[in-house]
Motif scaffolding. Structure first.
Motif, PDB file in Angstrom:
ATOM      1  N   ALA A  56     -12.525  -4.358   3.041  1.00 20.57           N
ATOM      2  CA  ALA A  56     -11.698  -4.890   1.955  1.00 20.57           C
ATOM      3  C   ALA A  56     -12.577  -5.264   0.765  1.00 20.57           C
ATOM      4  N   HIS A  57     -11.991  -5.250  -0.412  1.00 19.64           N
ATOM      5  CA  HIS A  57     -12.696  -5.607  -1.649  1.00 19.64           C
ATOM      6  C   HIS A  57     -12.486  -7.093  -1.926  1.00 19.64           C
ATOM      7  N   GLY A  64      -0.300   2.301  -3.308  1.00 18.08           N
ATOM      8  CA  GLY A  64      -1.610   2.768  -2.896  1.00 18.08           C
ATOM      9  C   GLY A  64      -2.684   1.708  -2.782  1.00 18.08           C
ATOM     10  N   LYS A  65      -2.323   0.462  -3.059  1.00 16.32           N
ATOM     11  CA  LYS A  65      -3.270  -0.652  -2.949  1.00 16.32           C
ATOM     12  C   LYS A  65      -2.481  -1.940  -2.843  1.00 16.32           C
ATOM     13  N   TRP A  82      -7.830  -1.379   5.113  1.00 17.55           N
ATOM     14  CA  TRP A  82      -8.402  -2.499   4.373  1.00 17.55           C
ATOM     15  C   TRP A  82      -9.144  -2.074   3.105  1.00 17.55           C
ATOM     16  N   SER A  83      -9.626  -0.841   3.061  1.00 15.09           N
ATOM     17  CA  SER A  83     -10.328  -0.379   1.858  1.00 15.09           C
ATOM     18  C   SER A  83      -9.393  -0.304   0.653  1.00 15.09           C
ATOM     19  N   GLN A  84      -8.099  -0.435   0.886  1.00 20.36           N
ATOM     20  CA  GLN A  84      -7.115  -0.431  -0.190  1.00 20.36           C
ATOM     21  C   GLN A  84      -6.584  -1.840  -0.494  1.00 20.36           C
ATOM     22  N   VAL A  85      -7.236  -2.850   0.101  1.00 16.16           N
ATOM     23  CA  VAL A  85      -6.810  -4.235  -0.089  1.00 16.16           C
ATOM     24  C   VAL A  85      -7.840  -4.982  -0.931  1.00 16.16           C
ATOM     25  N   TYR A  86      -7.357  -5.719  -1.926  1.00 11.18           N
ATOM     26  CA  TYR A  86      -8.197  -6.505  -2.838  1.00 11.18           C
ATOM     27  C   TYR A  86      -7.902  -7.976  -2.596  1.00 11.18           C
ATOM     28  N   PRO A 108      -5.041  -6.121  -8.349  1.00 11.89           N
ATOM     29  CA  PRO A 108      -3.694  -5.600  -8.601  1.00 11.89           C
ATOM     30  C   PRO A 108      -2.701  -6.750  -8.801  1.00 11.89           C
ATOM     31  N   ILE A 110       0.837  -1.202   0.000  1.00 10.21           N
ATOM     32  CA  ILE A 110       0.000   0.000   0.000  1.00 10.21           C
ATOM     33  C   ILE A 110       0.871   1.251   0.000  1.00 10.21           C
ATOM     34  N   SER A 145      -2.861  -6.551  -3.028  1.00 13.70           N
ATOM     35  CA  SER A 145      -3.669  -7.726  -3.373  1.00 13.70           C
ATOM     36  C   SER A 145      -3.250  -8.906  -2.505  1.00 13.70           C
TER      37      SER A 145
END
Length: 231
Positions: A96-97, A33-34, A59-63, A124, A29, A36
């Motif tokens: 998280a996504h 900025g993100k 967590w909003s930046q984790v896929y 990502p 991150i 996976s």
């Protein structure tokens, strides 16, 4: 040579692995900025997911996606997606996504292209953190010994992200990340729990045939694999 981290209990192993994952995701991150994260299913992962769900991260930046999935409804007791929603996408990690590995198709063969496109568009790549498990037959992900599609799944020159799989020794058709996607991960971990799995792992180290034990293909491609093992 692979790096071995041994612990007396599953809880100690899962806690240490969760901390390593947290550090890796935060680093990713910070860099782009993100981040996976690809996870496997199985009983040993439940505690890992629960620990991660309480971990402080953006967590909003984790896929998040799966390493593999059984071709069942996401509410089915054998669904890895159900495990993720029940035990991980809670508490701190609820933002998280999640990227599903199933479609409305009747079988994974008919759904593989859609899932490949979905991962290309939403996940990502290369994957920042990937956690593998291993079965007592030496399979990893859903790359099963002597399955009809195994050669395609292990093909390092394949451009496919995912492959459909029909195991000879386990129920349900499957979909799985391919070997090149797995070994391209920035941080690659293998979870082993208990004496039986440790015995199987030693057997894998003693041979070279990936058709007999597909975990060998990972060991051959990623000698820096980090193994978190409970005794």
């Amino acid at each position: 040579m692979y790096q071995l981290h041994q612990y007396d209990t599953d809880t100690a192993m899962n806690s240490a692995l969760a901390n390593a994952i947290r550090e890796d995701l935060q680093q990713a991150i910070n860099l782009r900025g993100k981040a996976s994260l690809a996870l496997s299913g199985g009983p040993i992962t439940i505690e890992l997911f629960q620990i991660l769900s309480h971990t402080q991260l953006p967590w909003s930046q984790v896929y998040i996606t799966l390493v593999d999935e059984r071709w069942v409804d996401r509410h089915h007791e054998d669904s890895n997606e159900r495990l993720i929603h029940t035990h991980l996408l809670q508490n701190q990690a609820k933002s998280a996504h999640f990227i599903s590995m199933t479609t409305e198709a009747e079988n994974p063969y008919d759904g593989v292209d859609e899932i490949g496109q979905r991962l290309k568009q939403q996940l990502p790549l290369p994957i920042d953190v990937l956690v593998l498990g291993m079965g007592n037959d030496g399979h990893t992900a859903s790359l099963f010994p002597h399955a009809a599609n195994l050669a395609k799944g292990l093909d390092m020159h394949s451009n496919q992200l995912v492959i459909d799989m029909k195991p000879l020794t386990a129920p349900h058709d499957r979909i799985s990340l391919t070997l090149p996607v797995i070994v391209a991960s920035q941080h690659l971990y293998l979870q082993l729990s208990g004496a039986k799995q440790n015995q199987v792992f030693q057997q894998a180290l003693d041979g070279n045939d990936s058709n007999d034990m597909p975990i060998r293909a990972v060991l051959q491609q990623r000698p820096d694999l980090e193994i978190y093992q409970s005794l």
